[in-house]
Design a protein around this motif. Structure first.
Motif, short mmCIF file in Angstrom:
data_model
loop_
_atom_site.label_atom_id
_atom_site.label_comp_id
_atom_site.label_asym_id
_atom_site.label_seq_id
_atom_site.Cartn_x
_atom_site.Cartn_y
_atom_site.Cartn_z
N GLY A 100 0.71 -1.35 -0.46
CA GLY A 100 -0.40 0.12 -0.30
C GLY A 100 0.80 1.08 -0.19
N ALA A 101 2.69 1.19 -0.05
CA ALA A 101 3.13 2.17 0.80
C ALA A 101 3.32 3.04 -0.94
N HIS A 102 4.26 4.26 -1.33
CA HIS A 102 3.97 4.90 -2.47
C HIS A 102 5.32 4.51 -2.77
N LEU A 103 5.85 4.87 -4.25
CA LEU A 103 7.28 4.70 -5.31
C LEU A 103 7.08 5.80 -5.44
N ALA A 104 7.50 7.03 -5.88
CA ALA A 104 7.96 7.90 -6.02
C ALA A 104 8.88 8.09 -7.45
N VAL A 105 9.11 8.30 -8.59
CA VAL A 105 10.36 7.83 -9.06
C VAL A 105 10.79 9.09 -9.89
N THR A 106 11.68 9.98 -10.46
CA THR A 106 12.37 11.00 -11.12
C THR A 106 13.45 10.81 -11.78
N ILE A 122 0.13 5.04 -10.46
CA ILE A 122 -1.03 5.52 -10.37
C ILE A 122 -0.92 7.70 -10.87
N ARG A 123 0.30 8.27 -11.47
CA ARG A 123 -0.52 9.11 -11.82
C ARG A 123 0.97 9.28 -12.26
N ILE A 124 1.16 10.01 -13.18
CA ILE A 124 2.23 10.55 -14.12
C ILE A 124 2.43 12.10 -14.39
N ARG A 125 3.47 12.46 -14.13
CA ARG A 125 3.47 14.56 -14.17
C ARG A 125 5.12 14.13 -15.37
N ALA A 126 5.05 15.13 -16.56
CA ALA A 126 5.50 15.08 -17.21
C ALA A 126 5.97 17.06 -17.72
N ASN A 127 7.12 17.21 -18.47
CA ASN A 127 6.92 18.32 -18.79
C ASN A 127 7.32 18.05 -20.33
N ARG A 128 8.18 18.80 -20.85
CA ARG A 128 8.89 18.72 -22.63
C ARG A 128 10.45 17.84 -21.97
N ASP A 129 10.71 17.92 -21.09
CA ASP A 129 11.99 17.43 -20.63
C ASP A 129 12.13 15.74 -20.08
N TRP A 130 11.13 16.16 -18.54
CA TRP A 130 11.37 14.99 -17.87
C TRP A 130 9.67 14.46 -17.50
N VAL A 131 9.75 13.61 -16.64
CA VAL A 131 9.13 12.67 -16.40
C VAL A 131 8.90 12.23 -14.89
N ALA A 132 7.99 12.37 -14.11
CA ALA A 132 8.36 11.57 -13.01
C ALA A 132 6.65 10.70 -12.71
N LEU A 133 6.70 9.93 -12.07
CA LEU A 133 6.02 8.61 -11.79
C LEU A 133 5.57 8.23 -10.42
N LEU A 134 4.28 8.44 -9.55
CA LEU A 134 4.34 7.70 -8.82
C LEU A 134 3.45 6.53 -8.78
#
Length: 125
Positions: free
Chosen positions: A80-86, A108-120
């Motif tokens: 049930g814990a979370h792992l955030a990778v950037t 459960i979530r992806i944040r992206a801009n033109r250069d980078w991605v962060a995934l939760l």
């Protein structure tokens, strides 16, 4: 990242880095910001077990080391814990997901801009 975790209410902070200088800077920043208790470990997460289980792991490094550390991070996460990778380049996103995704990790979530991605991710049982 450890200071942010403390400010967000983390009761136990364990910072891991392979660079001695990063450990020194983290220790100084945690102390200056009154973040207690904390433990800093100089290690490669993929080759040395880190004391868990954790409710949250945040890793801000490139795709290749993240792939190498995935199983160790998964093992250190509480169900049930979370792992955030950037630190994943936007152009590597699809390839990274194909290699990193795991039946016990749900993105459960992806944040992206033109250069980078962060995934939760959330660890499922």
């Amino acid at each position: 990242l450890s200071v942010v975790a403390s400010r967000c209410g983390a009761r136990r902070i364990v910072g891991v880095d392979i660079e001695a200088s990063a450990i020194t800077v983290a220790r100084r920043n945690l102390t200056r910001n009154g973040c207690r208790p904390f433990r800093l470990i100089r290690a490669d997460f993929s080759t040395r077990p880190v004391p868990g289980p954790f409710d949250l792991i945040v890793a801000n490094i490139g795709a290749t080391p993240l792939l190498a550390m995935r199983d160790a991070m998964l093992a250190a996460l509480r169900p049930g814990a979370h792992l955030a990778v950037t630190g994943v380049l936007a152009r590597e996103r699809a390839s990274f997901r194909r290699q990193f995704d795991h039946p016990r990790l749900r993105c459960i979530r992806i944040r992206a801009n033109r250069d980078w991605v962060a995934l939760l991710y959330r660890r499922v049982r």
